[in-house]
Design a protein around this motif. Structure first.
Motif, mmCIF file in Angstrom:
data_model
loop_
_atom_site.group_PDB
_atom_site.id
_atom_site.type_symbol
_atom_site.label_atom_id
_atom_site.label_comp_id
_atom_site.label_asym_id
_atom_site.label_seq_id
_atom_site.Cartn_x
_atom_site.Cartn_y
_atom_site.Cartn_z
ATOM 1 N N ILE A 164 0.839 -1.203 0.000
ATOM 2 C CA ILE A 164 0.000 0.000 0.000
ATOM 3 C C ILE A 164 0.875 1.254 0.000
ATOM 4 C CG2 ILE A 164 -1.625 1.352 1.403
ATOM 5 C CD1 ILE A 164 -2.859 -1.330 2.293
ATOM 6 N N LEU A 165 1.994 1.207 0.713
ATOM 7 C CA LEU A 165 2.902 2.346 0.785
ATOM 8 C C LEU A 165 3.745 2.501 -0.477
ATOM 9 C CD1 LEU A 165 4.215 1.901 4.441
ATOM 10 C CD2 LEU A 165 2.485 3.525 3.650
ATOM 11 N N GLY A 166 3.737 1.517 -1.346
ATOM 12 C CA GLY A 166 4.553 1.585 -2.547
ATOM 13 C C GLY A 166 5.999 1.206 -2.313
ATOM 14 N N LEU A 167 6.291 0.582 -1.153
ATOM 15 C CA LEU A 167 7.658 0.170 -0.856
ATOM 16 C C LEU A 167 8.015 -1.124 -1.588
ATOM 17 C CD1 LEU A 167 7.761 0.914 2.985
ATOM 18 C CD2 LEU A 167 8.547 2.358 1.095
ATOM 19 N N THR A 168 7.005 -1.889 -1.950
ATOM 20 C CA THR A 168 7.203 -3.089 -2.753
ATOM 21 C C THR A 168 5.976 -3.260 -3.634
ATOM 22 O OG1 THR A 168 7.660 -5.473 -2.664
ATOM 23 C CG2 THR A 168 6.194 -4.605 -0.989
ATOM 24 N N ARG A 169 6.155 -3.900 -4.769
ATOM 25 C CA ARG A 169 5.049 -4.068 -5.714
ATOM 26 C C ARG A 169 4.395 -5.441 -5.547
ATOM 27 N NH1 ARG A 169 4.009 -0.573 -9.585
ATOM 28 N NH2 ARG A 169 5.486 1.075 -10.133
ATOM 29 N N PRO A 170 3.097 -5.518 -5.770
ATOM 30 C CA PRO A 170 2.441 -6.827 -5.699
ATOM 31 C C PRO A 170 2.879 -7.731 -6.844
ATOM 32 C CG PRO A 170 0.901 -5.158 -6.486
ATOM 33 C CD PRO A 170 2.142 -4.433 -6.086
ATOM 34 N N THR A 171 2.918 -9.025 -6.570
ATOM 35 C CA THR A 171 3.198 -9.994 -7.635
ATOM 36 C C THR A 171 2.028 -10.067 -8.603
ATOM 37 O OG1 THR A 171 4.457 -11.278 -6.008
ATOM 38 C CG2 THR A 171 3.900 -12.379 -8.071
ATOM 39 N N ARG A 217 -4.603 0.891 -5.537
ATOM 40 C CA ARG A 217 -4.790 2.290 -5.879
ATOM 41 C C ARG A 217 -5.060 3.107 -4.610
ATOM 42 N NH1 ARG A 217 -2.571 0.988 -9.641
ATOM 43 N NH2 ARG A 217 -3.155 1.036 -11.855
ATOM 44 N N LEU A 218 -4.432 4.284 -4.551
ATOM 45 C CA LEU A 218 -4.686 5.265 -3.494
ATOM 46 C C LEU A 218 -5.360 6.463 -4.148
ATOM 47 C CD1 LEU A 218 -1.276 5.158 -1.558
ATOM 48 C CD2 LEU A 218 -3.351 3.824 -1.125
ATOM 49 N N GLU A 219 -6.636 6.642 -3.877
ATOM 50 C CA GLU A 219 -7.432 7.692 -4.521
ATOM 51 C C GLU A 219 -7.298 7.617 -6.048
ATOM 52 O OE1 GLU A 219 -7.809 11.359 -1.555
ATOM 53 O OE2 GLU A 219 -5.736 11.070 -2.217
ATOM 54 N N GLY A 220 -7.279 6.396 -6.560
ATOM 55 C CA GLY A 220 -7.217 6.175 -7.998
ATOM 56 C C GLY A 220 -5.820 6.197 -8.588
ATOM 57 N N ARG A 221 -4.791 6.411 -7.762
ATOM 58 C CA ARG A 221 -3.418 6.509 -8.264
ATOM 59 C C ARG A 221 -2.585 5.322 -7.797
ATOM 60 N NH1 ARG A 221 -4.629 11.852 -6.558
ATOM 61 N NH2 ARG A 221 -4.594 13.371 -8.269
ATOM 62 N N ASP A 222 -1.527 5.045 -8.556
ATOM 63 C CA ASP A 222 -0.560 4.032 -8.153
ATOM 64 C C ASP A 222 0.152 4.495 -6.885
ATOM 65 O OD1 ASP A 222 2.324 2.814 -8.194
ATOM 66 O OD2 ASP A 222 1.204 1.609 -9.630
ATOM 67 N N THR A 224 2.189 12.109 -6.328
ATOM 68 C CA THR A 224 0.979 12.795 -5.872
ATOM 69 C C THR A 224 0.262 11.981 -4.806
ATOM 70 O OG1 THR A 224 0.719 13.818 -8.047
ATOM 71 C CG2 THR A 224 -1.206 13.820 -6.616
ATOM 72 N N ALA A 225 0.196 10.655 -4.996
ATOM 73 C CA ALA A 225 -0.431 9.781 -4.001
ATOM 74 C C ALA A 225 0.362 9.790 -2.700
ATOM 75 C CB ALA A 225 -0.539 8.355 -4.549
ATOM 76 N N ARG A 226 1.685 9.787 -2.804
ATOM 77 C CA ARG A 226 2.527 9.747 -1.608
ATOM 78 C C ARG A 226 2.441 11.038 -0.795
ATOM 79 N NH1 ARG A 226 8.118 6.431 -2.729
ATOM 80 N NH2 ARG A 226 7.128 4.407 -3.055
ATOM 81 N N ARG A 227 2.214 12.163 -1.472
ATOM 82 C CA ARG A 227 2.111 13.432 -0.746
ATOM 83 C C ARG A 227 0.874 13.480 0.128
ATOM 84 N NH1 ARG A 227 4.813 15.894 -5.229
ATOM 85 N NH2 ARG A 227 2.872 16.036 -6.415
ATOM 86 N N ARG A 228 -0.114 12.638 -0.161
ATOM 87 C CA ARG A 228 -1.358 12.613 0.621
ATOM 88 C C ARG A 228 -1.411 11.407 1.563
ATOM 89 N NH1 ARG A 228 -5.507 15.578 -0.762
ATOM 90 N NH2 ARG A 228 -7.081 13.947 -0.564
ATOM 91 N N ALA A 234 -4.682 12.379 3.533
ATOM 92 C CA ALA A 234 -5.998 11.803 3.243
ATOM 93 C C ALA A 234 -6.013 10.329 3.604
ATOM 94 C CB ALA A 234 -6.337 11.989 1.772
ATOM 95 N N VAL A 235 -4.832 9.691 3.568
ATOM 96 C CA VAL A 235 -4.683 8.270 3.884
ATOM 97 C C VAL A 235 -3.661 8.141 5.007
ATOM 98 C CG1 VAL A 235 -4.032 5.997 3.018
ATOM 99 C CG2 VAL A 235 -5.166 7.630 1.489
ATOM 100 N N LEU A 236 -4.064 7.488 6.084
ATOM 101 C CA LEU A 236 -3.197 7.335 7.246
ATOM 102 C C LEU A 236 -3.037 5.848 7.531
ATOM 103 C CD1 LEU A 236 -1.715 9.056 9.380
ATOM 104 C CD2 LEU A 236 -3.799 9.041 10.741
#
Length: 350
Positions: A84-91, A96-101, A106-110, A187-189
């Motif tokens: 979810i944090l984008g630290l590793t990718r799913p196999t 999606r975080l608010e529709g973004r990867d 932009t997703a990480r800033r929120r 927006a995401v915690l």
């Protein structure tokens, strides 16, 4: 200009188009956090054997929701959070975080994140560290100072703002971790064991802050081993075991099961009646100056109440006891084979 507009209204089919436009429904907002069929497969570094840490997990979290991700050690919670944090990718699957990867800046800033064991630059003070975090988010320095001051006040760290972090206790470090997670007004915690190391007052403060963030519209995903704290806090929960979601739903719906037992509280109880109740298989316990009779069967309950009333026993209360979240959690895991030879975790990631 106005003539063109009037002419268009007169053309054939205009009325039908206007009626169709009026019937268009507003597009529903995207889920704040969306996992669709997400799996993560690791390979053992020695044997290169594949190990599935997360297996087909699907979740959809909405704004203004506190969602609890529950599971024993090795269930796949940490692997799910890392994806979810984008630290590793799913196999396999999509996140999606608010529709973004999740790896989209932009997703990480929120996004705000509190790890289970936060580790900071211990030569910095709390104020300096929050200033560093603010600069990483490209937040204006004046705004960072204002938010940092307010957060340190909210978390009871204002008087320690200029103290070096190496002098912080475990609980103080945990509080500062929550400060940095909230600094960008996310927006995401995502909170991994947010109650870890906190005393009862600290846990109460954190729960109050999480409810405030929910009211602000933030989506909160949290893991916790303290299910007694999770039960009154979370709107929904998912129970994860061996990388799979076993159960998911609102806490209220999950715990609205059949009554486990009925508790009758009385001021006094004749010795003979007490003996008869125990012989019938009911538990009778002394609690201070009162007695509590625990009855498993609703049919037997009516007869006992009638008998106690006839014997002029003063009945203080009759209360149903339903399953707690912890009891439900244990029952679900036992049904999935946890603790058995086939259900034990072995060397897997959590």
């Amino acid at each position: 200009m106005s003539r063109d507009r009037d002419d268009s209204r007169g053309r054939p089919g205009w009325a039908a188009e206007a009626a169709a436009r009026s019937q268009l429904r507003e597009v529903e907002p995207l889920p704040t956090i969306l996992l669709d069929g997400v799996s993560k497969v690791y390979r053992d570094p020695m044997t290169l054997k594949p190990f599935t840490a997360v297996d087909g997990v699907s979740l959809s979290l909405e704004p203004g929701e506190i969602f609890g991700l529950l599971g024993p050690n090795g269930a796949g919670k940490t692997s799910t959070i890392k994806m979810i944090l984008g630290l590793t990718r799913p196999t396999r699957g999509t996140i999606r975080l608010e529709g973004r990867d999740p790896q989209d800046p932009t997703a990480r800033r929120r996004l705000g994140y509190l790890p289970e064991n936060p580790c900071f630059y211990d030569h910095l003070t709390a104020e300096e560290y929050l200033g560093l975090v603010g600069s990483l988010f490209s937040i204006e320095p004046r705004t960072v100072r204002r938010r940092a001051e307010a957060l340190l006040e909210r978390l009871g760290l204002r008087v320690h703002g200029r103290k070096a972090l190496r002098k912080f206790s475990k609980g103080m470090t945990q509080r500062l971790g929550l400060c940095q997670a909230l600094l960008n007004e996310p927006a995401v915690l995502v909170l991994d064991e947010p109650m870890s190391g906190l005393d009862p007052i600290g846990r109460a403060d954190v729960k109050h802050i999480l409810r405030e963030e929910r009211a602000r519209g933030a989506t909160i995903l949290m893991t916790s081993h303290v299910l007694a704290e999770t039960e009154p806090l979370c709107d929904r929960v998912a129970i994860l075991h061996r990388g799979r979601v076993l159960e998911m739903g609102s806490v209220k719906a999950i715990l609205e099961s059949d009554v486990l037992e009925w508790e009758i509280t009385t001021d006094a109880l004749p010795d003979q009646r007490m003996s008869l109740l125990r012989e019938a298989g009911h538990r009778v316990d002394s609690v201070g100056s009162r007695w509590v009779v625990r009855v498993l069967d609703a049919g037997a309950l009516q007869g006992i109440l009638r008998t106690l009333t006839e014997e002029r026993v003063f009945i203080r209360s009759v209360e149903p006891r339903r399953e707690s979240l912890e009891e439900y959690f244990v029952r679900v895991l036992e049904a999935d084979g946890v603790g058995t030879a086939s259900g034990r975790e072995s060397g897997g990631r959590s």
